[in-house]
Design an enzyme around this catalytic site. Structure first.
Site: not given
Length: 433
Positions: A181, A207, A218, A305, A428, A433
């Site tokens: 993702t 992932k 997690t 991230e 985040n 979007s």
């Protein structure tokens, strides 16, 4: 495709923390097929079908969140000794989708079981009727959006038609890419070992990039082996090794609705019969399984991230492992610690803060803290050789290590985490979007 396989195989990332890719080859009894249901509207691969032609023994560990995805409900409700297929989709978590999400899995499992049964009848001497309950699901992506049942169902015939019994090694990379993702790189790991005199393979993909905090695992991680092991032994081995691997990582302190780590054993290696997970013949398998799980877990943190640092926190000399774990995660989940590290600020006071708020008692007179090889605190005081300039230079490293001794006992725990950068906020803020 939105994700280019050749780019990952040929590029040399500036981030050298975790860029190596192992060449996973064929595991007897397992076939993998990858395709696109166009869930991202850019035709990238977003579905992976794992097919065990003679079935696979299996075990899983799931999220402890009180709100769980429909695919985890499905997996928990199906009671079968062997599974014949695992389907993993990205883009949609199938969480908070209610009846529509669960009924979608019924429809998809019927489609998969029918298609695989027909394939067995064509390819196998002793075909088996595969049942819908013998299909497992993994889902990842956005929570609360209607599950794209028809898009996925329409791709099942194509996925089944592409199944090969001797697979190209690149299929592992394609599968790892297809379940991503917000990940920026695929995550694969492998080990080989022996049970008795029999050579055993253990391969894994995972992932995970955000919503990472242990309360089981997690992330999504799938481990495959050709070992012949019963379900209860697989389950006990998995749970024992989760505690120091996937339950030792955190990116942001958030536990997902979809977390799962599963292991599948095709039994094709024909090793000697094992009925006890403490059997001495399993020693090397146990070590190899831990290595695969830890490698995947570290790759998840390394690809957190927006991260720029991979952080290892070693807490030593505690009264219990649980107390060491509390202190480790108090540091690892502190936004103040994580932002200081992102800013390459040697603000050791924030480490002191995080230790103090964790809860366990501290022997302050003996407390020691090191950043890498640099002595920061000794005997509860700033070390006489502390050098701000050297410590600032150390904080520029991509790999940051904190070694902390509490001096209330002999137990230890190691946690792995990442920093918080401005990019983390951007990712985040724009996730949907």
């Amino acid at each position: 495709m939105g994700i280019n396989l050749s780019n990952f195989l040929s590029s040399k990332s500036k981030n050298t923390r975790m860029i190596d890719f192992q060449d996973l080859d064929h595991i007897d009894g397992l076939s993998i097929s990858v395709g696109s249901a166009n869930l991202y509207n850019n035709n990238r691969d977003d579905l992976s079908l794992f097919y065990f032609r003679d079935g696979a023994n299996h075990a899983s560990v799931y999220t402890q969140s009180k709100i769980i995805s429909e695919n985890i409900k499905w997996n928990l409700n199906q009671k079968c000794k062997k599974v014949y297929s695992l389907l993993v989709n990205t883009r949609n978590a199938n969480a908070f989708t209610g009846k529509q999400g669960y009924e979608s899995l019924k429809k998809i499992s019927n489609q998969i079981s029918t298609g695989l049964t027909e394939k067995q009848q064509l390819d196998e001497d002793n075909p088996k009727k595969i049942l819908p309950k013998e299909v497992m699901f993994g889902c990842t992506g956005t929570i609360g959006e209607q599950f794209p049942c028809e898009k996925i169902i329409n791709q099942i015939p194509s996925l089944i038609s592409k199944i090969k019994y001797t697979q190209n090694k690149f299929i592992w990379m394609k599968a790892a890419l297809s379940i991503m993702t917000t990940d920026t790189k695929p995550k694969l790991a492998m080990e080989e070992c022996k049970i008795g005199n029999q050579k055993i393979k253990i391969y894994g993909i995972a992932k995970g990039s955000g919503m990472i905090h242990p309360n089981m695992a997690t992330t999504l991680a799938y481990i495959f082996t050709d070992a012949k092991l019963p379900n209860d032994v697989l389950g006990k081995l998995l749970k024992r090794n989760i505690s120091t691997t996937f339950n030792a990582i955190t990116c942001d302190g958030d536990t997902s609705t979809n977390d799962m780590v599963s292991i599948f054993a095709s039994g094709k290696a024909e090793n000697s019969l094992i009925t006890n997970f403490n059997d001495k013949k399993l020693k090397n398998f146990d070590i190899a399984l831990n290595n695969v799980l830890l490698s995947l877990a570290k790759r998840v943190v390394s690809d957190g991230e927006g991260s720029s640092k991979f952080i290892t926190i070693n807490i030593k000399k505690c009264k219990s492992e649980n107390e060491a774990k509390l202190i480790a995660f108090s540091i690892a989940n502190s936004p103040l610690v994580k932002t200081a590290i992102a800013g390459e600020d040697p603000n050791w006071g924030r480490i002191i803060m995080a230790i103090g708020k964790a809860g366990p008692k501290i022997n302050l007179r003996k407390l020691t803290i090191k950043f890498g090889d640099l002595k920061i605190v000794r005997d509860g005081k700033l070390h006489q050789s502390y050098d701000e300039k050297k410590t600032s230079e150390y904080m520029k490293s991509e790999n940051i290590n904190f070694d902390i001794e509490i001096f209330t006992g002999t137990k230890s725990f190691t946690a792995y985490t990442m920093d918080f950068t401005k990019k983390y906020i951007d990712i985040n803020a724009d996730y949907r979007s």
